[in-house]
Design an enzyme around this catalytic site. Structure first.
Site, PDB file in Angstrom:
ATOM      1  N   ASP A  67      -4.600  -8.204 -10.026  1.00 11.08           N
ATOM      2  CA  ASP A  67      -7.187  -8.912 -10.243  1.00 11.08           C
ATOM      3  C   ASP A  67      -7.013  -7.761 -11.005  1.00 11.08           C
ATOM      4  O   ASP A  67      -6.565  -5.711 -12.064  1.00 11.08           O
ATOM      5  CB  ASP A  67      -7.291  -8.075  -8.912  1.00 11.08           C
ATOM      6  CG  ASP A  67      -6.849  -7.086  -7.987  1.00 11.08           C
ATOM      7  OD1 ASP A  67      -6.083  -6.120  -8.068  1.00 11.08           O
ATOM      8  OD2 ASP A  67      -6.752  -6.983  -6.817  1.00 11.08           O
ATOM      9  N   ASN A 136      -9.483  -6.493   5.612  1.00 14.17           N
ATOM     10  CA  ASN A 136     -10.285  -8.613   5.891  1.00 14.17           C
ATOM     11  C   ASN A 136      -8.973  -8.583   5.375  1.00 14.17           C
ATOM     12  O   ASN A 136      -9.602 -10.318   5.876  1.00 14.17           O
ATOM     13  CB  ASN A 136     -11.720  -8.260   5.578  1.00 14.17           C
ATOM     14  CG  ASN A 136     -11.426  -8.449   3.935  1.00 14.17           C
ATOM     15  OD1 ASN A 136      -9.897  -7.558   3.164  1.00 14.17           O
ATOM     16  ND2 ASN A 136     -12.100  -8.220   3.608  1.00 14.17           N
ATOM     17  N   HIS A 138      -7.603  -9.029   2.148  1.00 16.87           N
ATOM     18  CA  HIS A 138      -7.121  -9.700   1.737  1.00 16.87           C
ATOM     19  C   HIS A 138      -6.711  -9.355   0.639  1.00 16.87           C
ATOM     20  O   HIS A 138      -5.861  -8.815   1.085  1.00 16.87           O
ATOM     21  CB  HIS A 138      -9.035  -9.825   0.878  1.00 16.87           C
ATOM     22  CG  HIS A 138      -8.763  -7.942   0.503  1.00 16.87           C
ATOM     23  ND1 HIS A 138      -9.813  -7.572   0.288  1.00 16.87           N
ATOM     24  CD2 HIS A 138      -8.561  -7.224   0.144  1.00 16.87           C
ATOM     25  CE1 HIS A 138      -9.792  -6.218  -0.714  1.00 16.87           C
ATOM     26  NE2 HIS A 138      -8.317  -5.878  -0.072  1.00 16.87           N
ATOM     27  N   GLU A 143     -10.818 -12.958  -1.049  1.00 17.23           N
ATOM     28  CA  GLU A 143     -11.700 -12.736   0.322  1.00 17.23           C
ATOM     29  C   GLU A 143     -11.475 -13.085   1.040  1.00 17.23           C
ATOM     30  O   GLU A 143     -11.806 -14.786   0.392  1.00 17.23           O
ATOM     31  CB  GLU A 143     -12.966 -11.808  -0.524  1.00 17.23           C
ATOM     32  CG  GLU A 143     -12.974 -10.538  -1.285  1.00 17.23           C
ATOM     33  CD  GLU A 143     -12.886  -9.452  -1.062  1.00 17.23           C
ATOM     34  OE1 GLU A 143     -12.533  -9.467   0.274  1.00 17.23           O
ATOM     35  OE2 GLU A 143     -13.669  -8.574  -1.142  1.00 17.23           O
TER      36      GLU A 143
HETATM   37  P1  PGA Z   1      -5.503  -0.068  -0.330  1.00 18.58           P
HETATM   38  O1  PGA Z   1      -5.665  -1.172  -0.873  1.00 18.58           O
HETATM   39  O2  PGA Z   1      -4.119  -0.143  -0.981  1.00 18.58           O
HETATM   40  O3  PGA Z   1      -5.984   1.146  -1.583  1.00 18.58           O
HETATM   41  O4  PGA Z   1      -5.813   0.150   1.250  1.00 18.58           O
HETATM   42  C1  PGA Z   1      -5.424  -2.183  -0.646  1.00 18.58           C
HETATM   43  C2  PGA Z   1      -6.352  -3.880  -0.809  1.00 18.58           C
HETATM   44  O5  PGA Z   1      -7.335  -3.870  -0.433  1.00 18.58           O
HETATM   45  O6  PGA Z   1      -5.837  -4.907  -0.840  1.00 18.58           O
END
Ligand code: PGA
Length: 241
Positions: A67, A136, A138, A143
């Site tokens: 992304d 959450n 995702h 999302e």
């Molecule tokens: P993080 O993010 O590794 O910074 O916890 C993971 C994500 O949001 O997919």
């Protein structure tokens, strides 16, 4: 789903790096799906160390990232292009022409998303997709929502994600509100998936990923439908299993 639990972040980063290294050794021109965020940083440090010791060669590897923030330009210091270059690409011998991320500032976003899907097919699909996970549930920027997109698309970030990601920005106001992300179908087409999670804040999402109903309200739950997923978790992330 295979679940490997390590005692802490360092241990799971090493385990994840061994899996990525094995993939590259077995298939030197592997297509690696890569992720940003805090979680894969330890993995990337380990891969760089292996490269520096002469144990790994990325000269034939192709990379495809999940992304990019919209509408950030590739040279924006907050972009994922910049992040990946800084934390991995400039420190290994991957060829610039073999690096792929969605363009965050494309004039025609839909065409950019379609071209990204075509590019993934043309390189033969993703051999190993590295994933983090949001609190959450995702994956990429897919999302929680009543429906999900299968293909690469422009997505609105949730208030929770904007809040969580604001730690990388001067304030929450500066976090982009949208992103271009691989879709759930794009991710699930990867031949193997390696999801890394660390810390107590991820425990609830990991519980739903492993034991919850398959639901678009927890996108990571779709990993239950994939035949070759490995979760590499530290004890805190695995606390509710
Ligand atoms: P993080 O993010 O590794 O910074 O916890 C993971 C994500 O949001 O997919």
């Amino acid at each position: 789903m295979r679940i490997l639990i390590g005692k802490d972040y360092e241990e799971i980063s090493k385990k994840a790096a061994l899996m990525v290294a094995a993939q590259v050794m077995l298939k030197p021109n592997s297509v690696l799906g890569l992720a940003t965020g805090s979680t894969p940083l330890g993995l990337y440090r380990e891969l760089i160390a292996m490269y520096q010791r002469g144990e790994l060669d990325f000269s034939a590897v192709r990379t495809i990232n999940l992304d990019e923030y919209y509408p950030l330009a590739p040279d924006d210091p907050q972009s994922y292009h910049y992040f990946m270059n800084d934390h991995l690409f400039k420190q290994i011998n991957v060829k610039p022409e073999n690096i792929h991320l969605p363009k965050g500032n494309a004039d025609a976003v839909k065409a950019e998303c379609d071209a990204y899907e075509t590019m993934i097919s043309q390189v033969g699909g993703i051999d190993l997709q590295v994933l983090g996970i949001g609190v959450n549930g995702h994956i990429g920027f897919n999302e929680p929502h009543p429906f999900l997109h299968a293909q690469t698309h422009l997505v609105d970030l949730t208030a929770e994600t904007i809040q969580v990601n604001s730690r990388f920005f001067a304030s929450a106001e500066e976090v982009p509100r949208q992103a271009v992300t691989m879709g759930m179908g794009t991710i699930l087409k990867a031949r193997r998936i390696l999801l890394i999670a660390s810390g107590r804040s991820k425990a609830e999402a990991i519980k739903k990923t492993v034991n919850g109903l398959v639901t678009t309200e927890c996108p990571s739950s779709f990993l239950q439908t994939h035949p070759a997923v490995t979760l590499v978790l530290d004890q805190e992330a695995a606390a509710l299993l």
